[in-house]
Design an enzyme around this catalytic site. Structure first.
Site, PDB file in Angstrom:
ATOM      1  N   THR A 174       0.865  -1.193   0.000  1.00 49.78           N
ATOM      2  CA  THR A 174       0.000   0.000   0.000  1.00 49.78           C
ATOM      3  C   THR A 174       0.897   1.237   0.000  1.00 49.78           C
ATOM      4  O   THR A 174       1.380   1.650  -1.046  1.00 49.78           O
ATOM      5  CB  THR A 174      -0.975  -0.004   1.194  1.00 49.78           C
ATOM      6  OG1 THR A 174      -0.246  -0.233   2.406  1.00 49.78           O
ATOM      7  CG2 THR A 174      -2.029  -1.089   1.022  1.00 49.78           C
ATOM      8  N   LYS A 214       4.056  -6.949   3.849  1.00 51.83           N
ATOM      9  CA  LYS A 214       3.799  -5.532   3.614  1.00 51.83           C
ATOM     10  C   LYS A 214       3.500  -4.888   4.952  1.00 51.83           C
ATOM     11  O   LYS A 214       2.998  -5.516   5.890  1.00 51.83           O
ATOM     12  CB  LYS A 214       2.647  -5.310   2.642  1.00 51.83           C
ATOM     13  CG  LYS A 214       1.262  -5.743   3.110  1.00 51.83           C
ATOM     14  CD  LYS A 214       0.499  -4.789   4.006  1.00 51.83           C
ATOM     15  CE  LYS A 214       0.439  -3.391   3.400  1.00 51.83           C
ATOM     16  NZ  LYS A 214      -0.274  -2.464   4.390  1.00 51.83           N
ATOM     17  N   THR A 259       0.401  -4.062  12.315  1.00 53.27           N
ATOM     18  CA  THR A 259      -0.505  -3.856  11.189  1.00 53.27           C
ATOM     19  C   THR A 259       0.235  -4.190   9.919  1.00 53.27           C
ATOM     20  O   THR A 259       1.036  -3.414   9.443  1.00 53.27           O
ATOM     21  CB  THR A 259      -1.001  -2.421  11.151  1.00 53.27           C
ATOM     22  OG1 THR A 259      -1.628  -2.165  12.373  1.00 53.27           O
ATOM     23  CG2 THR A 259      -1.966  -2.211  10.027  1.00 53.27           C
ATOM     24  N   GLU A 270       5.923   4.813   7.439  1.00 51.11           N
ATOM     25  CA  GLU A 270       5.531   5.951   6.607  1.00 51.11           C
ATOM     26  C   GLU A 270       6.327   7.205   6.986  1.00 51.11           C
ATOM     27  O   GLU A 270       6.277   7.673   8.119  1.00 51.11           O
ATOM     28  CB  GLU A 270       4.035   6.206   6.756  1.00 51.11           C
ATOM     29  CG  GLU A 270       3.218   5.111   6.094  1.00 51.11           C
ATOM     30  CD  GLU A 270       1.745   5.182   6.411  1.00 51.11           C
ATOM     31  OE1 GLU A 270       0.960   4.597   5.645  1.00 51.11           O
ATOM     32  OE2 GLU A 270       1.376   5.799   7.414  1.00 51.11           O
ATOM     33  N   ASN A 294      -0.557  10.502   5.846  1.00 46.63           N
ATOM     34  CA  ASN A 294      -1.820  10.055   6.437  1.00 46.63           C
ATOM     35  C   ASN A 294      -2.907  11.115   6.384  1.00 46.63           C
ATOM     36  O   ASN A 294      -4.090  10.782   6.480  1.00 46.63           O
ATOM     37  CB  ASN A 294      -1.571   9.595   7.867  1.00 46.63           C
ATOM     38  CG  ASN A 294      -0.948   8.217   7.899  1.00 46.63           C
ATOM     39  OD1 ASN A 294      -1.618   7.216   7.706  1.00 46.63           O
ATOM     40  ND2 ASN A 294       0.363   8.164   8.101  1.00 46.63           N
ATOM     41  N   THR A 349      -7.133  10.340  -0.429  1.00 44.56           N
ATOM     42  CA  THR A 349      -7.246  11.231  -1.580  1.00 44.56           C
ATOM     43  C   THR A 349      -6.032  11.161  -2.482  1.00 44.56           C
ATOM     44  O   THR A 349      -6.021  11.775  -3.530  1.00 44.56           O
ATOM     45  CB  THR A 349      -7.412  12.693  -1.097  1.00 44.56           C
ATOM     46  OG1 THR A 349      -6.312  13.036  -0.241  1.00 44.56           O
ATOM     47  CG2 THR A 349      -8.700  12.853  -0.342  1.00 44.56           C
TER      48      THR A 349
END
Length: 402
Positions: free
Chosen positions: A153, A179, A190, A275, A397, A402
């Site tokens: 992702t 992942k 997660t 991230e 995040n 979007t």
């Protein structure tokens, strides 16, 4: 090491495994649907998120492994979590299972299903069906890299490893693909993780092995303190190496060491790919009274937003480390602990010590940031991994949908 790392190894390195990843149109770009397949039914085990909100594919995979104790295939999509999607989401997960089972001519319960991505949106099943058809038509021993890409992702890198270990004069392979980048927190990070081996291992032994390895690796990483709805690690053991093994085997510990290395490598790769991350933080707690208490402290420090922010800013702030250890819930005497940052003693006897702060700050520009806490209580040790907290984490995040 009692094993060797396979250069360029992927999830299909063990004998009898094939895979493929394709672009089905679930995401705007990049592969988004993958299938992993064993040419014979494989004994299987799984560990799952502790979040009480669990996605439809996770519940279906858990049900399938409990029922048959085996899997022969896994179908995975990214870009859509199929979580909190009600009866339609359940039907879609079962439809994915059925389509793969029909295409491979195997029972439905031998197909696991996994999804990752945005929560609360229905799967575009026209895209999913097209992707499954394409992936099934091109399953290959060389399909590991494409499968690995299909499960990502917000990840920046693919996470793959394969190792080989000699057992009873035969070569046994263990491989993994994972992942994970955001919403990573201990007690089932997660993530999605898939491990394959051509060893023969009974379900009960495999489940115990996976749970133990997970406690030491996947449950010892954190990125942001969030635990999602779709997290699972699934292992498949198809026995095609000709080696059957369990705890009574004289070389069991060699196999466990190799298996744990695969899990640890993937866990660290997820933490490093957090991230927006720029640094991998490794917290080692030594000489604890028990593994459980040492792990509580390690995870508390690695999960502290203040510690993570200090690491991003190359601030040798021992106060944040000590405070995070203190609220971990573990019992220890703060007047007797030693704290090291980048190998330099920074806290001892209940207070900070003089050290060359400029030199430590300069070293904190490195990618790996080691923190060690010596409790002087016993012989237990635990290690946890995480990453720094950066401006980019908020940017990523803030616009995730979007």
């Amino acid at each position: 090491m009692d094993f060797k790392i396979v250069d360029g190894g992927t999830i299909t390195t063990p004998k009898g495994f094939k895979a493929q990843g394709v672009y089905a149109g679930i995401k705007r770009k990049r592969n988004d649907l993958g299938i992993l397949y064993s040419t014979n039914p494989a004994n299987a085990a799984g560990v799952y998120t502790l979040n009480v909100v669990q996605a439809a594919p996770l519940k279906l995979t858990k049900e399938s492994i409990l029922k048959s104790k085996q899997l022969q295939a896994l179908v995975v999509n990214s870009g859509n979590a199929n979580a909190c999607t009600g009866v339609e989401g359940d039907k879609n997960a079962r439809k994915m299972q059925e389509l793969v089972a029909t295409g491979l001519d195997i029972p439905n319960e031998l197909v696991g299903v996994a999804s990752t991505g945005v929560i609360g949106q229905q799967l575009p099943m026209d895209c999913v069906e097209k992707g499954i058809e394409m992936a099934l038509a091109d399953l290959s021993e060389n399909g590991g890299p494409a499968f690995s890409e299909s499960i990502l992702t917000t990840d920046l890198i693919e996470k793959n490893i394969a190792v080989q270990v000699e057992i009873a004069g035969n070569t046994v392979s263990i491989a993994g693909s994972a992942k994970g980048s955001g919403m990573i927190h201990p007690n089932m990070a997660t993530m999605l993780g898939f491990i394959t081996t051509d060893a023969g291992i009974e379900h009960e032994v495999l489940q115990k092995l996976l749970a133990t390895a997970t406690d030491q690796t996947f449950n010892m990483i954190t990125v942001d303190g969030d635990t999602s709805t779709n997290d699972m690690v699934v292992v498949m053991a198809n026995g095609q190496s000709g080696v059957n093994i369990d705890e009574s085997h004289p070389e069991w510990n060699k196999f466990v060491s190799a298996f744990t290395h695969v899990s640890e490598y993937l866990a660290k790769a997820i933490a490093r790919d957090g991230e927006g991350a720029t640094k991998l933080i490794e917290v080692t707690v030594t000489n604890g009274a028990s593994f459980e208490e040492a792990a509580m402290i390690a995870k508390s420090v690695i999960g502290s937003s203040l510690v993570k922010s200090a690491i991003f800013g190359a601030d040798a702030n021992w106060g944040r480390i000590v405070a995070a250890a203190g609220y971990s819930g573990a019992q220890f005497n703060p007047d007797k602990i030693d704290v090291y940052l980048m190998g330099t003693l920074i806290f001892q006897n209940g207070m900070g010590v003089d050290f060359d702060e400029e030199a430590v700050q300069a070293r904190m520009q490195e990618e790996l940031i080691p923190i060690e806490i010596n409790l002087h209580q016993g012989e237990a040790q635990a290690r946890a991994w995480g990453c720094d907290l950066t401006y980019d984490y908020v940017r990523i995040n803030a616009s995730y949908r979007t």
